[in-house]
Design an enzyme around this catalytic site. Structure first.
Site, PDB file in Angstrom:
ATOM      1  N   LYS A 178       0.848  -1.201   0.000  1.00 21.82           N
ATOM      2  CA  LYS A 178       0.000   0.000   0.000  1.00 21.82           C
ATOM      3  C   LYS A 178       0.879   1.245   0.000  1.00 21.82           C
ATOM      4  O   LYS A 178       1.468   1.608   1.014  1.00 21.82           O
ATOM      5  CB  LYS A 178      -0.923   0.037   1.224  1.00 21.82           C
ATOM      6  CG  LYS A 178      -2.026   1.063   1.031  1.00 21.82           C
ATOM      7  CD  LYS A 178      -2.552   1.661   2.302  1.00 21.82           C
ATOM      8  CE  LYS A 178      -1.713   2.732   2.885  1.00 21.82           C
ATOM      9  NZ  LYS A 178      -1.551   3.967   2.081  1.00 21.82           N
ATOM     10  N   GLU A 253       9.965   0.877  10.371  1.00 21.74           N
ATOM     11  CA  GLU A 253      11.008   1.874  10.063  1.00 21.74           C
ATOM     12  C   GLU A 253      10.365   3.233  10.263  1.00 21.74           C
ATOM     13  O   GLU A 253       9.520   3.643   9.457  1.00 21.74           O
ATOM     14  CB  GLU A 253      11.465   1.736   8.599  1.00 21.74           C
ATOM     15  CG  GLU A 253      12.105   0.413   8.256  1.00 21.74           C
ATOM     16  CD  GLU A 253      13.483   0.247   8.853  1.00 21.74           C
ATOM     17  OE1 GLU A 253      14.007   1.215   9.455  1.00 21.74           O
ATOM     18  OE2 GLU A 253      14.031  -0.850   8.740  1.00 21.74           O
ATOM     19  N   CYS A 287      13.847  10.440   6.525  1.00 21.74           N
ATOM     20  CA  CYS A 287      13.815   9.950   7.909  1.00 21.74           C
ATOM     21  C   CYS A 287      15.164  10.133   8.578  1.00 21.74           C
ATOM     22  O   CYS A 287      15.251  10.387   9.763  1.00 21.74           O
ATOM     23  CB  CYS A 287      13.399   8.488   7.925  1.00 21.74           C
ATOM     24  SG  CYS A 287      14.389   7.480   6.825  1.00 21.74           S
ATOM     25  N   GLU A 384      10.386  15.819  14.826  1.00 23.83           N
ATOM     26  CA  GLU A 384      10.789  15.668  13.433  1.00 23.83           C
ATOM     27  C   GLU A 384      10.050  16.729  12.605  1.00 23.83           C
ATOM     28  O   GLU A 384       8.825  16.706  12.514  1.00 23.83           O
ATOM     29  CB  GLU A 384      10.390  14.261  12.962  1.00 23.83           C
ATOM     30  CG  GLU A 384      10.934  13.892  11.625  1.00 23.83           C
ATOM     31  CD  GLU A 384      10.540  12.475  11.216  1.00 23.83           C
ATOM     32  OE1 GLU A 384       9.426  12.031  11.555  1.00 23.83           O
ATOM     33  OE2 GLU A 384      11.350  11.832  10.538  1.00 23.83           O
TER      34      GLU A 384
END
Ligand code: NAD
Length: 490
Positions: A178, A253, A287, A384
């Protein structure tokens, strides 16, 4: 082949393009221009059911009977097909994500190498036969986990798809992938190419759709044996909860807030341009972006001046221009979200010494931005931001550098710049991160495990050990004795 922007992209289920059972489609726009790009069908729960059924059928049929050497040949054939279609795939990715084509090309070639690496790594899949003594013979079999549900984000759609597909297919799993609903185009094209080179129907299925509905449905689906997820830490935590009832195998992850440590003895001629790359590559939407620069006090002012000057020289613009170094962000909403963090930084007392203002116009551009006067308690130092925004702070000595490096909930990557090799290795052991670079900015290579400590997740991608995450170990124990066991003495 040129990019067909007027094309309607469908789902990919059981070896062919398929209409969405709900008939819903999403209009995609190019984030760099705001212009329409393509229409893509959005999957429904019934489509996920169809895809899982096809994946199960593949395991029970041709794909389940495909031996390792043939899987290896198919992975190489897919790598060749990607190369043959590189112009189309790279342009599609650049236009869909807004990312500079020079970056997309680097990610594309890494993606091709991932298929080649796992095509070779198949040769390492083997059980063991330990001596257990007496008349018992033991050996183990390595079997695919089953149907892998794989969920990928919008920041590296093409490369992340290769990170996910290659080890799963090498291990013999079938896949329902997906992609993010805003960036599914290259994954859908890859599935078409895989079918063309001979991957059996049902071995690779791609169902784009919203995460909260279709993604969550896939995670909970009783026909899915393993979930491999890349995305935010918050979604990862939800997926862990959703996967628990079905005792799904899980790899996550997740996000990062990675430090970049610069000691006074570092070679600044290397450390500065590399540090600029480490945060601003992909407009900071990575990331493992080294979004927190920590600099030894004695060189702090000099570093800030030279770093900001270099950041200001980066070329922003048309993603398809080969000279462009930074494209747009993924959307104007995300650009505003990033700018919100810069504003919060200002309110918290940080100084904006470079950038900090969105450009006018329809494109989702944001300039390389530098915040100084930041301490670890501030929101901009902890969360983040996922955009081209870096914080620069100072440290006193090695001990203080390690303390600040570890003072966040994430642990994905760290880079250390120093002229002292012993210090580099000492820090590699003390920093809690899945990857530590010493005098080297790059993070991900086929063959080198990549993944997180702490809230950056668990499980590793890209490594040979990643195969284990798609394999079960079955123990077979055989008696070679001619005497009966009769354990109860009956
Ligand atoms: P996100 O978590 O919002 O979405 C990621 C994917 O999960 C998308 O496909 C989305 O549709 C889907 N999703 C959302 N909610 C879901 C749910 N409840 N159940 C199942 N699926 C769901 O993340 P994002 O904003 O698209 O991506 C950016 C994040 O990804 C950042 O935090 C970044 O650090 C992280 N990331 C991590 C790595 C890594 O290797 N560690 C690599 C790239 C990106």
């Amino acid at each position: 082949m040129a990019v067909a922007t007027d094309r309607e992209y469908l789902l990919f289920i059981n070896g062919e393009s398929a209409e969405s059972s709900g008939g819903e489609a999403k209009e995609l726009v190019e984030p760099a221009t705001g212009e329409p790009l393509a229409k893509v069908a959005m999957g429904t729960e019934a489509d996920v059911d169809r895809a899982v059924e096809a994946a199960q059928g593949a395991l029970a049929g041709d794909w389940g009977r495909t031996p390792g050497p043939e899987r290896s040949r198919l992975l190489h054939a897919l790598a060749d097909a990607l190369l043959a279609n590189r112009k189309e795939l790279c342009e599609l990715e650049a236009r869909n994500v807004g990312k500079a084509i020079s970056s997309v090309k680097a990610e594309f070639f890494q993606g091709v190498e991932n298929f080649r690496f796992y095509a070779s790594a198949i040769a390492s899949i083997a059980g063991r036969a330990n001596p257990v003594g007496g008349s018992l013979l033991y050996y183990s079999l390595k079997e695919p986990v089953g149907v892998a549900g794989q969920i990928v984000p919008w920041n590296y759609p093409l490369m992340m798809t290769t990170w996910k597909l290659a080890p799963a297919l090498a291990a013999g799993c079938s896949v329902v992938l997906k992609p993010d609903s805003s960036t599914p185009l290259t994954a859908l094209r890859m599935a078409e190419l895989a079918a063309e080179v001979g991957f059996p129907p049902g071995s690779i299925n791609v169902v784009p759709g919203p995460g909260k509905t279709i993604g969550s449905y896939l995670v909970k689906h009783p026909g899915v044996d393993k979930i491999a997820f890349t995305g935010s830490t918050e979604t990862g935590a939800q997926i862990m909860r959703d996967a628990s009832d079905g005792i799904k195998r899980l790899t996550l992850e997740l996000g990062g807030k990675s430090p970049n440590l610069v000691f006074a003895d570092a070679d600044l001629a290397d450390a500065i341009p590399s540090s600029v790359w480490s945060i601003y590559y992909s407009a900071g939407q990575s990331c493992e972006a080294r979004s927190r620069i920590l600099v030894e006090q004695s060189i702090y002012d000099d570093f800030v001046a030279k770093f900001s000057e270099a950041a200001g020289k980066l070329k922003l613009g048309d993603p398809l221009d080969p000279e462009t170094q930074i494209g747009s962000l993924i959307s104007t909403d995300h650009r505003d979200h990033v700018h919100g963090y810069v504003e919060r930084g200002r309110e918290e007392g940080a100084e904006v010494v470079q950038g900090g203002k969105a450009s006018d116009g329809k494109g989702a551009f944001y300039p390389p931005t530098v915040l100084t006067g930041v301490d670890t308690s501030m929101q901009v130092a902890q969360e983040e931001i996922f955009g081209p925004v870096v914080t620069i702070s100072s440290f006193e000595d090695e001990k203080d550098a390690i303390k600040q490096a570890n003072a966040v909930r994430y642990g994905l990557m760290a880079t250390v710049w120093t002229g002292d090799p012993g210090r580099g290795h000492r820090l590699a052991r003390r920093i809690k991160a899945g990857t530590v670079g010493i005098n080297m900015p790059y993070s991900a290579f086929p063959g080198i495990p990549f993944g997180g400590y702490k809230h950056s997740g668990f499980g590793r991608e890209l490594g040979i050990d990643t195969l284990e995450l798609y394999l079960e170990t079955k123990s077979v124990i055989v008696s070679t004795s001619s005497k009966p066991f009769n354990p109860f003495g009956l």
